[in-house]
Design a protein around this motif. Structure first.
Motif, PDB file in Angstrom:
ATOM      1  N   HIS A 164       0.812  -1.175   0.093  1.00  0.00           N
ATOM      2  CA  HIS A 164       0.155  -0.067   0.076  1.00  0.00           C
ATOM      3  C   HIS A 164       0.925   1.196   0.136  1.00  0.00           C
ATOM      4  N   LEU A 165       2.155   1.003   0.186  1.00  0.00           N
ATOM      5  CA  LEU A 165       3.164   2.245   0.113  1.00  0.00           C
ATOM      6  C   LEU A 165       4.102   2.239  -1.035  1.00  0.00           C
ATOM      7  N   GLU A 194      -3.544  -4.597   5.562  1.00  0.00           N
ATOM      8  CA  GLU A 194      -3.943  -3.100   4.940  1.00  0.00           C
ATOM      9  C   GLU A 194      -4.218  -3.422   3.267  1.00  0.00           C
ATOM     10  N   PRO A 195      -5.230  -3.022   2.786  1.00  0.00           N
ATOM     11  CA  PRO A 195      -5.721  -3.205   1.685  1.00  0.00           C
ATOM     12  C   PRO A 195      -4.644  -2.223   0.777  1.00  0.00           C
ATOM     13  N   ALA A 196      -4.214  -2.602  -0.601  1.00  0.00           N
ATOM     14  CA  ALA A 196      -3.122  -1.731  -1.450  1.00  0.00           C
ATOM     15  C   ALA A 196      -4.127  -1.540  -2.928  1.00  0.00           C
ATOM     16  N   ASN A 370      13.001  10.687  -3.094  1.00  0.00           N
ATOM     17  CA  ASN A 370      11.534  10.965  -3.535  1.00  0.00           C
ATOM     18  C   ASN A 370      10.704  10.994  -2.582  1.00  0.00           C
ATOM     19  N   MET A 371       9.378  11.653  -2.731  1.00  0.00           N
ATOM     20  CA  MET A 371       8.645  11.859  -1.403  1.00  0.00           C
ATOM     21  C   MET A 371       8.020  10.655  -1.102  1.00  0.00           C
ATOM     22  N   PRO A 372       7.858   9.966   0.260  1.00  0.00           N
ATOM     23  CA  PRO A 372       7.117   8.769   0.524  1.00  0.00           C
ATOM     24  C   PRO A 372       5.591   8.857   0.202  1.00  0.00           C
TER      25      PRO A 372
END
Length: 456
Positions: A164-165, A194-196, A370-372
């Motif tokens: 999901h990240l 956690e759904p992705a 890079n931005m998370p």
């Protein structure tokens, strides 16, 4: 129809060059074209003579070759670039982590691809789009080395229960782009509850632009890597190897070393110096092949003697029409951080700041960042959403002594991102959707947030 040899297939592919989709179509499908995907179906059905299918196997199974029909566009400066990323196959979170890179679903789909390029021209009907070039793409060892690192980055997040990240900006050439009609569609993942979002392997638009320029223009971008270097180290390691011998040198020292005239007012000076230090002759870092294909943009950061950062960092002017009309994942700001990496070039002053006093900074380091995704969909989205709401409802312009205040989300909004002016002067204005005029605005990252990134 069955093609016995690669040469036979390529001869057939090149017969389409110079023809429009309307000329190629033999089924009448062109009359009902509503999307670019249908253009590929015309090539499959009418030109190559095989039925449309959703089979996971290569399109030309007997040769192990996949067909991809993809658009390019001609830019205002005369260069060519890809209209979009090249989507390959859906990622099955529950199985992909079991493979090696060599047996991955990505490589099974993309080892050999017949790519047919057509020019995207928004002002003409789709049936007049024309095929310009057909070529067989097989990745170089250098590109495969980078893609291996990209695939491992994606799969590591799956193994860590962080599907999901996953963000497109996590990687260089190969990305995991979102797929689905809207953001509410999700999938399960094997190592987390956690759904992705559903994602597909794809070649970044920036990588595709490199391929397109290679085949449509005779001149090639310069490379910072010698033969085989990217097999042995990552792009970040290569940059560190090339640039670290110059840490501690003043900007004047670097200009003298590279024979670039020192002129603090010239914004092109630092990228020109850095390109020379990296061993290429380009005057712009965007002309470096690895930067262009990986969608890496550079930003210069100046630290004070105590290491603090005094200024916020801008990331492009606010397009108020785009802000009001786009959904979050289609917005300019989302693209700026969800798909791009940034190379921060760090400089530091030896002397404290004194207004109007000219100080010479030293080059002290680099950071590829890079931005998370959780920040993109968290604080960055909150700021964008608030700015959009304010503009749609009507910006409040409040005259002060020497300036005009507004109620757009400012530097105290969430300590990550904000909106503030970036005009040449108070008269450099743009019209808002409600007809009011406002000094040109830009999106900025907060200096304290930049500080956290560089100090991490």
């Amino acid at each position: 129809m069955r093609y016995e040899t690669i040469q036979e297939l390529m001869d057939k592919a090149r017969e389409a060059e110079g023809k429009t989709f309307g000329e190629i179509d033999t089924t009448g499908r062109i009359k009902n074209v509503r999307s670019k995907g249908s253009l590929g179906h015309i090539i499959e059905e009418s030109h190559f003579g095989y039925p449309i299918n959703s089979d996971a196997r290569p399109d030309f199974e007997e040769l192990g070759i996949e067909l991809k029909v993809t658009p390019f566009k001609k830019n205002k400066n005369g260069t060519y670039s890809s209209k979009e990323r090249l989507v390959l196959n859906m990622i099955d979170y529950h199985s992909e982590h079991r493979y090696s890179f060599e047996t991955s679903s990505f490589l099974s789909k993309a080892t050999s691809m017949l790519i047919m390029l057509y020019q995207y021209e928004p002002e003409i009907p789709m049936d007049d789009y024309r095929i310009y070039k057909s070529f067989l793409n097989e990745f170089s060892e250098e590109d495969l080395a980078v893609m291996r690192q990209d695939w491992e980055t994606i799969v590591t997040k799956i193994k860590n229960g962080e599907a999901h990240l996953i963000s497109e900006a996590d990687t260089m050439y190969l990305s995991a782009c979102t797929k689905g009609a809207n953001g509410s569609i999700v999938r399960t993942q094997p190592f987390s509850d956690e759904p992705a979002k559903p994602r597909a392997f794809s070649l970044k638009a920036s990588y595709m632009s490199g391929l397109i320029r290679k085949y449509l223009t005779p001149e090639l971008m310069e490379s910072i890597a010698n033969q085989g270097e990217l097999n042995e180290m990552s792009i970040e390691e290569l940059l560190e190897t090339r640039l670290s011998p110059h840490y501690g040198k003043t900007l004047i020292d670097l200009c003298e070393e590279t024979k670039v005239p020192y002129n603090p007012r010239n914004k092109a000076m630092i990228p020109h110096v850095m390109a020379k230090l990296l061993g290429v002759q380009k005057t712009d870092l965007s002309g470096i092949e690895e930067f262009a294909k990986a969608n890496i943009k550079f930003k210069t950061v100046a630290r004070e003697p105590d290491g603090k950062i005094r200024e916020h960092m801008s990331f492009g002017k606010v397009d108020f029409e785009n802000l009001c009309q786009s959904d979050w994942e289609d917005s300019d700001l989302y693209d700026t951080f969800a798909e791009q990496k940034y190379l921060f070039l760090e400089f530091q002053y030896d002397e404290e700041y004194v207004p109007k006093k000219k100080r010479i900074p030293r080059f002290v380091g680099i950071r590829l960042w890079n931005m998370p995704l959780d920040t993109i969909d968290g604080e960055l989205y909150e700021m964008w959403s608030e700015a959009r709401k304010v503009v749609i409802e009507g910006v409040e312009l409040i005259p002060m002594k020497n300036r005009v205040k507004n109620n757009l989300p400012g530097s105290k909004f969430n300590q990550v991102a904000h909106v503030r002016s970036k005009g040449a002067d108070g008269d450099d204005k743009i019209r808002l959707p409600d007809g009011q005029w406002i000094t040109k605005q830009a999106f900025w990252l907060d200096r304290n947030y930049i500080q956290q990134i560089l100090d991490a």
